[in-house]
Design a protein around this motif. Sequence first.
Motif, PDB file in Angstrom:
ATOM      1  N   ALA A   1      -6.987   2.508   4.777  1.00 54.51           N
ATOM      2  CA  ALA A   1      -6.403   2.765   3.455  1.00 54.51           C
ATOM      3  C   ALA A   1      -7.228   3.796   2.693  1.00 54.51           C
ATOM      4  N   PHE A   2      -8.543   3.663   2.759  1.00 56.53           N
ATOM      5  CA  PHE A   2      -9.412   4.615   2.061  1.00 56.53           C
ATOM      6  C   PHE A   2      -9.302   6.015   2.667  1.00 56.53           C
ATOM      7  N   LEU A   3      -9.412   6.102   3.991  1.00 52.55           N
ATOM      8  CA  LEU A   3      -9.406   7.417   4.637  1.00 52.55           C
ATOM      9  C   LEU A   3      -8.058   8.115   4.484  1.00 52.55           C
ATOM     10  N   VAL A   4      -6.980   7.401   4.786  1.00 49.51           N
ATOM     11  CA  VAL A   4      -5.655   8.026   4.718  1.00 49.51           C
ATOM     12  C   VAL A   4      -5.251   8.268   3.267  1.00 49.51           C
ATOM     13  N   GLY A   5      -5.554   7.310   2.376  1.00 51.68           N
ATOM     14  CA  GLY A   5      -5.223   7.499   0.964  1.00 51.68           C
ATOM     15  C   GLY A   5      -5.943   8.691   0.367  1.00 51.68           C
ATOM     16  N   THR A   6      -7.205   8.864   0.723  1.00 44.73           N
ATOM     17  CA  THR A   6      -7.969  10.020   0.239  1.00 44.73           C
ATOM     18  C   THR A   6      -7.399  11.317   0.800  1.00 44.73           C
ATOM     19  N   ALA A   7      -7.100  11.317   2.096  1.00 39.68           N
ATOM     20  CA  ALA A   7      -6.527  12.514   2.718  1.00 39.68           C
ATOM     21  C   ALA A   7      -5.188  12.875   2.092  1.00 39.68           C
TER      22      ALA A   7
ATOM     23  N   ALA B   1      -9.836   8.075  -7.436  1.00 36.11           N
ATOM     24  CA  ALA B   1     -10.550   7.047  -8.204  1.00 36.11           C
ATOM     25  C   ALA B   1      -9.724   5.771  -8.290  1.00 36.11           C
ATOM     26  N   ASN B   2      -8.415   5.915  -8.518  1.00 30.32           N
ATOM     27  CA  ASN B   2      -7.547   4.733  -8.571  1.00 30.32           C
ATOM     28  C   ASN B   2      -7.498   4.027  -7.215  1.00 30.32           C
ATOM     29  N   LEU B   3      -7.458   4.797  -6.148  1.00 33.71           N
ATOM     30  CA  LEU B   3      -7.482   4.210  -4.805  1.00 33.71           C
ATOM     31  C   LEU B   3      -8.754   3.395  -4.603  1.00 33.71           C
ATOM     32  N   CYS B   4      -9.900   3.999  -4.908  1.00 33.83           N
ATOM     33  CA  CYS B   4     -11.183   3.295  -4.721  1.00 33.83           C
ATOM     34  C   CYS B   4     -11.269   2.067  -5.625  1.00 33.83           C
ATOM     35  N   GLY B   5     -10.831   2.211  -6.869  1.00 33.63           N
ATOM     36  CA  GLY B   5     -10.873   1.073  -7.784  1.00 33.63           C
ATOM     37  C   GLY B   5      -9.943  -0.040  -7.340  1.00 33.63           C
ATOM     38  N   GLY B   6      -8.735   0.326  -6.921  1.00 33.48           N
ATOM     39  CA  GLY B   6      -7.789  -0.685  -6.454  1.00 33.48           C
ATOM     40  C   GLY B   6      -8.286  -1.409  -5.222  1.00 33.48           C
ATOM     41  N   LEU B   7      -8.869  -0.655  -4.266  1.00 32.25           N
ATOM     42  CA  LEU B   7      -9.416  -1.287  -3.064  1.00 32.25           C
ATOM     43  C   LEU B   7     -10.603  -2.180  -3.409  1.00 32.25           C
ATOM     44  N   ALA B   8     -11.419  -1.742  -4.387  1.00 33.24           N
ATOM     45  CA  ALA B   8     -12.550  -2.572  -4.811  1.00 33.24           C
ATOM     46  C   ALA B   8     -12.055  -3.882  -5.425  1.00 33.24           C
TER      47      ALA B   8
ATOM     48  N   VAL C   1      -4.973  -1.733 -10.889  1.00 34.39           N
ATOM     49  CA  VAL C   1      -5.443  -3.083 -11.208  1.00 34.39           C
ATOM     50  C   VAL C   1      -4.432  -4.116 -10.731  1.00 34.39           C
ATOM     51  N   ARG C   2      -3.184  -3.959 -11.165  1.00 34.45           N
ATOM     52  CA  ARG C   2      -2.159  -4.923 -10.763  1.00 34.45           C
ATOM     53  C   ARG C   2      -1.965  -4.933  -9.247  1.00 34.45           C
ATOM     54  N   ASP C   3      -1.824  -3.756  -8.665  1.00 33.31           N
ATOM     55  CA  ASP C   3      -1.593  -3.672  -7.221  1.00 33.31           C
ATOM     56  C   ASP C   3      -2.824  -4.102  -6.433  1.00 33.31           C
ATOM     57  N   GLY C   4      -4.005  -3.825  -6.983  1.00 30.75           N
ATOM     58  CA  GLY C   4      -5.230  -4.256  -6.312  1.00 30.75           C
ATOM     59  C   GLY C   4      -5.353  -5.769  -6.273  1.00 30.75           C
TER      60      GLY C   4
ATOM     61  N   LEU D   1       0.837  -1.199   0.000  1.00 30.82           N
ATOM     62  CA  LEU D   1       0.000   0.000   0.000  1.00 30.82           C
ATOM     63  C   LEU D   1       0.871   1.248   0.000  1.00 30.82           C
ATOM     64  N   PHE D   2       1.927   1.244   0.825  1.00 32.41           N
ATOM     65  CA  PHE D   2       2.800   2.408   0.904  1.00 32.41           C
ATOM     66  C   PHE D   2       3.625   2.583  -0.368  1.00 32.41           C
ATOM     67  N   LYS D   3       4.205   1.496  -0.872  1.00 34.13           N
ATOM     68  CA  LYS D   3       5.058   1.576  -2.055  1.00 34.13           C
ATOM     69  C   LYS D   3       4.269   1.993  -3.297  1.00 34.13           C
ATOM     70  N   SER D   4       2.999   1.623  -3.341  1.00 35.05           N
ATOM     71  CA  SER D   4       2.163   1.960  -4.502  1.00 35.05           C
ATOM     72  C   SER D   4       1.535   3.342  -4.384  1.00 35.05           C
ATOM     73  N   GLU D   5       1.945   4.088  -3.335  1.00 30.02           N
ATOM     74  CA  GLU D   5       1.343   5.408  -3.099  1.00 30.02           C
ATOM     75  C   GLU D   5      -0.179   5.286  -3.021  1.00 30.02           C
ATOM     76  N   TYR D   6      -0.618   4.307  -2.244  1.00 35.28           N
ATOM     77  CA  TYR D   6      -2.058   4.057  -2.058  1.00 35.28           C
ATOM     78  C   TYR D   6      -2.748   3.748  -3.382  1.00 35.28           C
ATOM     79  N   LEU D   7      -2.126   2.807  -4.121  1.00 32.53           N
ATOM     80  CA  LEU D   7      -2.682   2.265  -5.373  1.00 32.53           C
ATOM     81  C   LEU D   7      -2.873   3.338  -6.434  1.00 32.53           C
ATOM     82  N   ARG D   8      -2.028   4.363  -6.382  1.00 29.14           N
ATOM     83  CA  ARG D   8      -2.242   5.529  -7.239  1.00 29.14           C
ATOM     84  C   ARG D   8      -1.877   5.281  -8.700  1.00 29.14           C
TER      85      ARG D   8
END
Length: 680
Positions: A206-212, A225-232, A175-178, A164-171
């Motif tokens: 992950a959602f709250l901190v990644g969004t912030a 959007a990438n964060l939400c999609g990756g988490l989904a 898809v791959r990281d998710g 999660l950290f290395k991917s900058e919160y799935l930024r």
Amino acid sequence: MIDARFASRWMLTFSLAALATLAIIAAYVYREQPAYTWDYGAYWRTFQDYGQYLAADPWPALKRIFDGIESQDYNPAGVLPLFPFYVLFGPGRIAYVSAVALMYLLPTAVIATAIFHRLAKNPAAELTSIFVMALTFVPFWAPTLRGMLDIVGLVFLGLATLLLFKSEYLRHRPVRDGLLLGLMIWLPFLFRRWYAYSIVMFFLAAFLVGTAKALYERAGTRAIANLCGGLAIAGIVLCGLAFALQHGLVVRAFTTSYADLYSAYQVPFPRHLEMLAERLSPWMIALIVIGAIVVVSHKNFEGGFCLLAAVGTFFFFIRTQYLGLHHFLPIAFWLLPIFLVGAAWCASYLQFLAARVRLLPFAAISSAILLVAISPASRSLDFPAHAFIPRADTSPLHLDNYAEYQRLVADLDHLTKDGSKFFVYASSSKISDSLMVALDPPLQGRVIYAPHIAKVDLFNFNALRAAYVVAVAPPQEQMAPGTQANITIPGQWLLQGRGFGRAYERVGTSYALSDGIEAYLFRRVRPVTLEEANELVTELDRHYPGWGKIFRSSMLLPLAARDETLGDQWGQVIVMGQNAFLIHPGTNLPTSVSVPFRSDISQHPKRLALSISNKLLQQCPTADGVEAHVTFNGRNIWSGEVLPGDDKRIDLPMEDGTLSLSVSDRSQPNCDHAVATFEF
């Protein structure tokens, strides 16, 4: 590219850490007494059992493992990677605990070090001290030394956090990281289902901190959007794997209220905080607080994630039950980087030391804390020492008056060598059925286990048929006061000679156990009567309203008061559920069962069904059924053959009295067992 000197130094560090770990475990296990009760021994026995299965016949063993993964709460997945240690070093306790530490604890410390490096961007020269502090973190060792392998979940929870950290919160590659994140975050649940609490908090944090973080860095809506999609995607992978490979467990988890089921494990909120403080000394808490201030003041989002995930998991989990040693692991894991940040901040003020060695004093203190905490000396520390050493007992397992325990299990072993059963009316770390078996493993096949969680197991009526029982004073319970009355009340009745206790007599002298506990051994001298069993149910119904209705609407009471005569060699009677029993004739003599009926005590059945499954012929092609005779109050009401595939239904007189069933083999006794089921 990794510097060769850096790599070689870390190889040396890791090798020395592994050797130190093995030395600590060997010394620890050598000094403890084998009081491996419940979770302390559960996975060690699984390690032994599946090690033996895999060594003897791998493919059926693997099928058994996958069957266990599909539905079991304590599934064997965690012992599978430990199999090489079983092959090389055998089934001993040192081999098992060493395997858990080398395979799971050491990698967890490495991953925690990498997470800290991601948080603090600490120079590589200082990471050796950080690694030592991570490796010697007492909350990691406490459950591991007790024989719990739950730390396996931290390996993958840590990798998920690092990803999660290395991917900058799935930024960047959601898809791959998710997909990879979904796999990593499912694995803790695969190994231990209770990780579900920390997994939920992982997604939320992950959602709250990644969004912030995205908003703070003005990364735009695409990053969110990438964060939400990756988490989904990760959530879909997690759910898909869980439903595909753990379907039975998942269905049970969704249809069970664990907060209600484990209400006996609940404690007041101040006690939750007290237990938290006992696992972390004031020294550790102070550094965690300093670290939290540092990460918040520096707007360190990775540190904020760890802090939010740890605190959130704590509050989420205690809604169900208190945190055991193993349940504390994910909280401790996410607090560890904050603890290390606090230590690094304090070390930065040691200007009289070279920069690369400023953390050495903290690593030395951390190592000393661990060594003292796991030593017998920790049991008698004074108040100042507990400023550094956690109060929670992590010393080698020890029982005062150990010779008395040995005398008790020796007497039980001697008295039950003929196959007689025994029952222990106590449930604590100082005396229980689990402890008796741990101290003398041959007792395993002779114990009737107590219903330790009343809402799950209610009352085990086989206890009333035990040939020998152990009762203690004062009453012993390990859960919330009064929640184990199903064990303590019958134990008190035995000591008082009240109700069913009149069917027992004292054997020998008492046993002076730990903490002033006196244990007494009793022998059953006659069957417990239906009236005595009913008297006990009336008392239990006062403490657990509704139990009386459950017990009296079934055959539990009459079957508990049954009288039986077993045939020679193969004769046996085994109660199955609430309304049925299996009956097997002897080689030459019949097996007979007499069951009392009292309509004012329990519901009267209308029919008796005698059956033998046709599938029996697949296992025993020569099985030819039994001859059965059914009488009521001495009158013959049915006689005949029961063959494989038969399902004979016999109407019963609707009157009080005694039903007797006798079965004998027809021509040979192989697999000649029938199932008798009462229908209402």
